[in-house]
Write a protein that holds these residues in place. Structure first.
Motif, PDB file in Angstrom:
ATOM      1  N   ALA A 132       0.828  -1.206   0.000  1.00 49.21           N
ATOM      2  CA  ALA A 132       0.000   0.000   0.000  1.00 49.21           C
ATOM      3  C   ALA A 132       0.866   1.260   0.000  1.00 49.21           C
ATOM      4  O   ALA A 132       0.562   2.238  -0.699  1.00 49.21           O
ATOM      5  N   VAL A 133       1.959   1.233   0.783  1.00 46.87           N
ATOM      6  CA  VAL A 133       2.872   2.383   0.822  1.00 46.87           C
ATOM      7  C   VAL A 133       3.498   2.591  -0.549  1.00 46.87           C
ATOM      8  O   VAL A 133       3.598   3.714  -1.046  1.00 46.87           O
ATOM      9  N   ARG A 134       3.918   1.490  -1.185  1.00 46.63           N
ATOM     10  CA  ARG A 134       4.560   1.593  -2.500  1.00 46.63           C
ATOM     11  C   ARG A 134       3.588   2.164  -3.528  1.00 46.63           C
ATOM     12  O   ARG A 134       3.961   3.017  -4.348  1.00 46.63           O
ATOM     13  N   GLU A 135       2.337   1.734  -3.469  1.00 45.31           N
ATOM     14  CA  GLU A 135       1.334   2.220  -4.422  1.00 45.31           C
ATOM     15  C   GLU A 135       1.054   3.704  -4.223  1.00 45.31           C
ATOM     16  O   GLU A 135       1.008   4.472  -5.180  1.00 45.31           O
ATOM     17  N   ARG A 136       0.876   4.113  -2.956  1.00 47.32           N
ATOM     18  CA  ARG A 136       0.604   5.524  -2.666  1.00 47.32           C
ATOM     19  C   ARG A 136       1.821   6.382  -2.990  1.00 47.32           C
ATOM     20  O   ARG A 136       1.694   7.481  -3.552  1.00 47.32           O
ATOM     21  N   GLY A 137       3.017   5.879  -2.664  1.00 48.36           N
ATOM     22  CA  GLY A 137       4.236   6.634  -2.951  1.00 48.36           C
ATOM     23  C   GLY A 137       4.429   6.856  -4.437  1.00 48.36           C
ATOM     24  O   GLY A 137       4.776   7.959  -4.879  1.00 48.36           O
ATOM     25  N   ALA A 138       4.197   5.814  -5.237  1.00 48.09           N
ATOM     26  CA  ALA A 138       4.336   5.941  -6.700  1.00 48.09           C
ATOM     27  C   ALA A 138       3.325   6.936  -7.254  1.00 48.09           C
ATOM     28  O   ALA A 138       3.634   7.728  -8.163  1.00 48.09           O
ATOM     29  N   GLU A 139       2.115   6.915  -6.697  1.00 50.48           N
ATOM     30  CA  GLU A 139       1.067   7.848  -7.137  1.00 50.48           C
ATOM     31  C   GLU A 139       1.478   9.296  -6.857  1.00 50.48           C
ATOM     32  O   GLU A 139       1.305  10.175  -7.713  1.00 50.48           O
ATOM     33  N   LEU A 140       2.042   9.536  -5.675  1.00 52.04           N
ATOM     34  CA  LEU A 140       2.449  10.894  -5.305  1.00 52.04           C
ATOM     35  C   LEU A 140       3.674  11.342  -6.095  1.00 52.04           C
ATOM     36  O   LEU A 140       3.762  12.503  -6.501  1.00 52.04           O
ATOM     37  N   LEU A 141       4.614  10.440  -6.337  1.00 52.97           N
ATOM     38  CA  LEU A 141       5.790  10.795  -7.139  1.00 52.97           C
ATOM     39  C   LEU A 141       5.394  11.143  -8.565  1.00 52.97           C
ATOM     40  O   LEU A 141       5.981  12.040  -9.181  1.00 52.97           O
ATOM     41  N   LEU A 170       6.123  14.268  -0.530  1.00 54.17           N
ATOM     42  CA  LEU A 170       5.908  13.881   0.862  1.00 54.17           C
ATOM     43  C   LEU A 170       4.927  14.828   1.546  1.00 54.17           C
ATOM     44  O   LEU A 170       4.082  14.408   2.348  1.00 54.17           O
ATOM     45  N   ALA A 171       5.043  16.126   1.230  1.00 55.92           N
ATOM     46  CA  ALA A 171       4.119  17.107   1.804  1.00 55.92           C
ATOM     47  C   ALA A 171       2.679  16.850   1.359  1.00 55.92           C
ATOM     48  O   ALA A 171       1.734  17.176   2.079  1.00 55.92           O
ATOM     49  N   LEU A 172       2.518  16.254   0.176  1.00 61.48           N
ATOM     50  CA  LEU A 172       1.182  15.974  -0.356  1.00 61.48           C
ATOM     51  C   LEU A 172       0.579  14.685   0.195  1.00 61.48           C
ATOM     52  O   LEU A 172      -0.591  14.395  -0.063  1.00 61.48           O
ATOM     53  N   SER A 173       1.353  13.927   0.951  1.00 62.17           N
ATOM     54  CA  SER A 173       0.949  12.577   1.363  1.00 62.17           C
ATOM     55  C   SER A 173      -0.421  12.526   2.021  1.00 62.17           C
ATOM     56  O   SER A 173      -1.195  11.592   1.800  1.00 62.17           O
ATOM     57  N   LEU A 174      -0.732  13.504   2.850  1.00 59.98           N
ATOM     58  CA  LEU A 174      -1.974  13.474   3.625  1.00 59.98           C
ATOM     59  C   LEU A 174      -3.008  14.465   3.101  1.00 59.98           C
ATOM     60  O   LEU A 174      -3.929  14.849   3.814  1.00 59.98           O
ATOM     61  N   ILE A 179      -0.098  24.380   2.326  1.00 62.85           N
ATOM     62  CA  ILE A 179       1.310  24.026   2.272  1.00 62.85           C
ATOM     63  C   ILE A 179       2.131  25.306   2.289  1.00 62.85           C
ATOM     64  O   ILE A 179       1.891  26.222   1.494  1.00 62.85           O
ATOM     65  N   VAL A 180       3.098  25.371   3.200  1.00 60.00           N
ATOM     66  CA  VAL A 180       4.041  26.477   3.255  1.00 60.00           C
ATOM     67  C   VAL A 180       5.320  26.022   2.557  1.00 60.00           C
ATOM     68  O   VAL A 180       5.934  25.028   2.955  1.00 60.00           O
ATOM     69  N   PHE A 181       5.708  26.736   1.509  1.00 60.84           N
ATOM     70  CA  PHE A 181       6.929  26.446   0.768  1.00 60.84           C
ATOM     71  C   PHE A 181       7.991  27.456   1.195  1.00 60.84           C
ATOM     72  O   PHE A 181       7.903  28.636   0.870  1.00 60.84           O
ATOM     73  N   ASP A 182       8.986  26.988   1.955  1.00 63.64           N
ATOM     74  CA  ASP A 182      10.017  27.876   2.482  1.00 63.64           C
ATOM     75  C   ASP A 182      11.238  27.838   1.570  1.00 63.64           C
ATOM     76  O   ASP A 182      12.062  26.930   1.659  1.00 63.64           O
TER      77      ASP A 182
END
Length: 335
Positions: A132-141, A170-174, A179-182
């Motif tokens: 599940a982590v791999r699937e969600r990570g690939a989707e976000l990447l 990673l910031a989009l994960s949840l 989102i603050v972009f510094d």
């Protein structure tokens, strides 16, 4: 419609073990609307990053929030701590740091970073096994234009631009609402900066999150944002639509910053400068903090701090501009 985030009277103080107390952020009032893209600019040391950390409640000692309210989606998060604050962060807000290496553990794979976030903060009852982590990570990447194979790699195996894209994913994960972009493009070359900012703009348009972009680069901010906040000596001194920033009069500090910016495509480029240096934030600042460097200073300004007042289509903290605005609206007698 109520703003997504509303800050009133926010102050941040640094209290080092040795040395003077530093008031890095002073009496900040600002609103961030749902789906709005806002820029925050100013010289180094003016408090931009500290404000970003304060609004997302991610300050660390010796910095601390010293008064004020920060309402996020109707909840005052200024006094929250522990699990109550974690719940607000879970689907609320995220922070993207200046360098991808600051956000990534050099001895962990990218996949393990996604796993840590999803297992610690994901919705209750969800099974974040490896698949599940791999699937969600690939989707976000994929959202940040990176291949799923990046999940197997370590941060040092990625370029600076790739690491920054991973940090954004990673910031989009949840699915945060803010989102603050510094300074997300500071350590990147010009072409990679442009590509990363295009990705951020596309994500903001398609996902609809509210964005606060902190940057020194006026060109990037003016191109990307809907509204621009100008910060000086811990205070907001101007708040205007980005589309208005290259026309008309502004706070003298804003004008000085704009004089340091030029379109590189122009046939002739003339860059200005700002004489002097920002004030020492460990000292009291009577009057306008910019007065010692201002070319339009009047004696009154040296002793009276200007509040943010309506100016053009936004706000300005300048006695001179406020008076000029009032005079321009006066109706001649007999009319």
């Amino acid at each position: 419609m109520a703003p997504l985030l509303s800050a009133r009277g926010v102050n941040v103080v640094y209290e080092p073990a040795r040395g003077s107390r530093i008031w890095s952020v002073r009496d900040i009032d600002l609103d961030l609307g749902e789906g709005e893209f806002v820029g925050l600019v100013g010289e180094s040391g003016c408090g931009k990053s500290t404000l970003g950390f304060a609004l997302t409640r991610m300050l660390r000692p010796p910095a601390r929030l010293s008064g004020g309210r920060i309402e996020f989606a109707g909840t005052d998060i200024a006094d929250l701590d522990g699990e109550a604050l974690r719940r607000q962060r879970r689907n609320g807000f995220a922070l993207v740091l200046q360098s991808g290496m600051n956000a990534l553990n050099p001895v962990r794979t990218i996949e393990s970073h996604f796993g840590d976030i999803l297992r610690a903060h994901g919705r209750e009852g969800e099974d974040w096994n490896k698949g599940a982590v791999r699937e969600r990570g690939a989707e976000l990447l994929e959202k940040v234009k990176l291949d799923g194979d990046v999940l197997k790699r370590y941060p040092h195996e990625l370029s600076g631009g790739m690491r920054q894209r991973v940090a954004i994913s990673l910031a989009l994960s949840l699915d945060p609402r803010l989102i603050v972009f510094d300074e997300p493009t500071t350590a990147l070359d010009v072409m990679v900066q442009h590509a990363v900012m295009e990705t951020i703009q596309e994500l903001q348009r398609t996902s609809g999150f509210t964005a606060l972009l902190i940057s020194h680069d006026l060109g990037i901010v003016l191109e990307a944002t809907d509204r621009l906040l100008v910060m000086y000596a811990g205070r907001i001194v101007e708040d205007q639509p980005s589309s208005d920033m290259l026309t008309g009069r502004h706070h003298p500090y804003t004008e000085a910053l704009l004089n340091c910016y030029a379109d590189p495509r122009a046939d002739e480029v003339n860059l200005g400068g700002i004489p002097g240096a920002p004030p020492d934030l460990s000292l009291d600042q009577p009057g306008c903090a910019f007065a010692p460097r201002c070319t339009e200073v009047e004696e009154f300004n040296r002793h009276h701090e200007p509040p943010l007042t309506p100016y053009r289509r936004g706000l300005v903290a300048c006695h001179v501009r406020a008076r000029q605005e009032a005079e321009s609206k006066e109706v001649p007698s007999g009319v």
